[in-house]
Design an enzyme around this catalytic site. Structure first.
Site, PDB file in Angstrom:
ATOM      1  N   HIS A 259     -64.435 -23.884  29.662  1.00  0.00           N
ATOM      2  CA  HIS A 259     -65.080 -22.631  30.066  1.00  0.00           C
ATOM      3  C   HIS A 259     -66.584 -22.707  29.831  1.00  0.00           C
ATOM      4  CE1 HIS A 259     -61.386 -20.313  30.744  1.00  0.00           C
ATOM      5  NE2 HIS A 259     -60.879 -21.118  29.821  1.00  0.00           N
TER       6      HIS A 259
ATOM      7  N   CYS B 156     -52.721 -21.574  30.869  1.00  0.00           N
ATOM      8  CA  CYS B 156     -53.066 -20.333  31.577  1.00  0.00           C
ATOM      9  C   CYS B 156     -52.650 -19.164  30.694  1.00  0.00           C
ATOM     10  CB  CYS B 156     -52.350 -20.273  32.928  1.00  0.00           C
ATOM     11  SG  CYS B 156     -52.637 -18.725  33.816  1.00  0.00           S
ATOM     12  N   GLY B 157     -53.614 -18.399  30.255  1.00  0.00           N
ATOM     13  CA  GLY B 157     -53.320 -17.303  29.328  1.00  0.00           C
ATOM     14  C   GLY B 157     -52.500 -16.201  29.978  1.00  0.00           C
ATOM     15  N   ASN B 158     -52.909 -15.794  31.176  1.00  0.00           N
ATOM     16  CA  ASN B 158     -52.137 -14.740  31.860  1.00  0.00           C
ATOM     17  C   ASN B 158     -50.755 -15.271  32.232  1.00  0.00           C
ATOM     18  OD1 ASN B 158     -54.192 -12.855  31.680  1.00  0.00           O
ATOM     19  ND2 ASN B 158     -55.130 -13.528  33.575  1.00  0.00           N
TER      20      ASN B 158
ATOM     21  N   CYS C 246     -58.431 -13.720  33.952  1.00  0.00           N
ATOM     22  CA  CYS C 246     -58.335 -15.067  33.388  1.00  0.00           C
ATOM     23  C   CYS C 246     -58.187 -14.904  31.871  1.00  0.00           C
ATOM     24  CB  CYS C 246     -59.582 -15.878  33.731  1.00  0.00           C
ATOM     25  SG  CYS C 246     -59.555 -17.560  33.096  1.00  0.00           S
ATOM     26  N   GLY C 247     -56.992 -15.168  31.374  1.00  0.00           N
ATOM     27  CA  GLY C 247     -56.738 -14.931  29.950  1.00  0.00           C
ATOM     28  C   GLY C 247     -57.504 -15.880  29.051  1.00  0.00           C
ATOM     29  N   THR C 248     -57.472 -17.168  29.369  1.00  0.00           N
ATOM     30  CA  THR C 248     -58.243 -18.123  28.566  1.00  0.00           C
ATOM     31  C   THR C 248     -59.738 -17.804  28.681  1.00  0.00           C
ATOM     32  OG1 THR C 248     -58.201 -19.653  30.460  1.00  0.00           O
ATOM     33  CG2 THR C 248     -56.568 -20.011  28.698  1.00  0.00           C
ATOM     34  N   GLY C 249     -60.137 -17.309  29.874  1.00  0.00           N
ATOM     35  CA  GLY C 249     -61.545 -16.957  30.069  1.00  0.00           C
ATOM     36  C   GLY C 249     -61.962 -15.781  29.216  1.00  0.00           C
TER      37      GLY C 249
ATOM     38  N   GLU D 228     -62.799 -19.244  38.709  1.00  0.00           N
ATOM     39  CA  GLU D 228     -61.883 -20.171  38.048  1.00  0.00           C
ATOM     40  C   GLU D 228     -61.900 -21.562  38.680  1.00  0.00           C
ATOM     41  OE1 GLU D 228     -57.975 -19.382  36.812  1.00  0.00           O
ATOM     42  OE2 GLU D 228     -58.264 -17.201  36.763  1.00  0.00           O
TER      43      GLU D 228
ATOM     44  N   ASN E 199     -64.156 -23.537  34.370  1.00  0.00           N
ATOM     45  CA  ASN E 199     -64.025 -22.104  34.666  1.00  0.00           C
ATOM     46  C   ASN E 199     -65.335 -21.467  34.212  1.00  0.00           C
ATOM     47  OD1 ASN E 199     -60.949 -21.949  35.238  1.00  0.00           O
ATOM     48  ND2 ASN E 199     -61.070 -23.042  33.295  1.00  0.00           N
TER      49      ASN E 199
END
Ligand SMILES: N[C@H](CCC[C@H](N)C(=O)O)C(=O)O
Length: 226
Positions: free
Chosen positions: A105, A14-16, A169-172, A160, A142
Site C-alpha cells: 500500500h 483481501c480484508g473485505n 479496501c479493507g487492507t487499504g 487498487e 494499492n
C-alpha cells in the site's frame, strides 16, 4: 482462502474478502452468535470473528513497515521505513507513506503543493495507474488518497492493484490508519469512511496488530461455470 483481482492477478490477502468469507461460512454452517475462524491466506493466518451485532472483526496482523518488505524501492528512512517519503508522479511530488498489510500500500495525504487532499475531486482513473505501476513498486501497489476530518475520523478513496477504483479496501483502510498514526495525523482507533461505507480500524499498541471491524451481508447466491 484465495482471492483474485478483477484483472486475474492473485494478491496475498483481501480484508473485505475475509469478512465476507467468514459470513459465508456462518451462513453455510447455519452458525449464529459470536463465531471465530482461522483462515489460511497468502499473508498467513487471519482471524475473523463474527460479533453479537453481526459485524465481523478481523485481526489483520501486524503492519510491515520495512521498505524492502512492502516492497518499495523508495529510499528508506533510518528506521528502514518509508514514512513521509516523496514520490514523483509525472513531475508532481506526492508525500507518501508505504507499508504492507500482507499486500503493498502507498498512502498519501498531500502533495508538496496541496497540503489537504480533496479526495472527491481526484481523477483516480488518471493518477491511479501511475501509482499502481510506478517503478518504485516492484510488485505494483494499492494506493489510498486520504482526507483527515479529525484524529479519529478519516476519509479515503482507493485505486487498487489489479482492480482499479473500488468501493472499499479493507487492507487499504488498515494501511491508512497505520500511515496516519506514523505521520502524527491520527490516533490508533479511527473510523475510516470509504465510498462503500465506514470501517472501524484499531492499531493496538499492546500487540501491534491492526483490527478491522465492519459489516458483511449475503446479497445473492449464484454459481460460476468454469
Ligand atoms: N487489490 C488488492 C487485493 C484486494 C484488497 C482489498 N480488496 C481488500 O479488501 O483488502 C491487491 O492486489 O493487493
Amino acid at each position: 482462502m484465495r482471492v483474485f483481482n478483477s484483472d486475474g492477478s492473485e494478491p496475498e490477502m483481501c480484508g473485505n474478502g475475509v469478512r465476507c468469507f467468514a459470513r459465508l461460512i456462518a451462513e453455510l454452517e447455519n452458525l449464529s452468535g459470536k463465531q471465530s475462524f482461522t483462515i489460511h491466506t497468502g499473508a498467513g493466518l487471519i482471524v475473523p470473528e463474527i460479533q453479537e451485532d453481526g459485524k465481523v472483526r478481523v485481526d489483520m496482523g501486524e503492519p510491515i513497515l520495512k521498505a524492502s518488505e512492502v516492497p518499495t524501492k523508495l529510499p528508506p528512512n533510518k528506521d528502514q521505513s518509508t514514512v513521509k517519503a516523496k514520490l514523483d508522479v509525472d513531475g508532481l511530488i506526492w508525500n507518501v507513506t508505504c507499508l504492507s498489510m500482507g499486500n503493498p500500500h502507498c498512502v498519501t495525504f498531500s502533495t508538496e503543493s496541496n497540503k489537504d487532499l480533496q479526495v472527491d475531486e481526484l481523477n483516480l482513473a488518471d493518477i491511479g495507474p501511475k501509482f499502481e505501476h510506478h517503478e518504485m513498486f516492484p510488485a505494483q501497489t494499492n494506493t489510498e488518497f486520504v482526507h483527515v476530518f479529525s484524529s479519529n475520523h478519516l476519509k479515503m478513496r482507493v485505486w487498487e492493484r489489479g482492480a482499479g477504483a473500488t468501493l472499499a479496501c479493507g487492507t487499504g483502510a488498515c494501511a491508512v490508519v497505520v500511515a496516519a498514526v506514523l505521520e502524527g495525523r491520527a490516533e490508533g482507533s479511527c473510523t475510516v469512511d470509504l465510498p462503500g461505507g465506514p470501517l472501524d480500524i484499531e492499531w493496538r499498541e499492546d500487540d501491534n496488530h491492526v483490527y478491522m471491524t465492519g459489516p458483511a451481508e449475503v446479497v445473492f447466491y449464484g454459481s460460476v461455470p468454469l
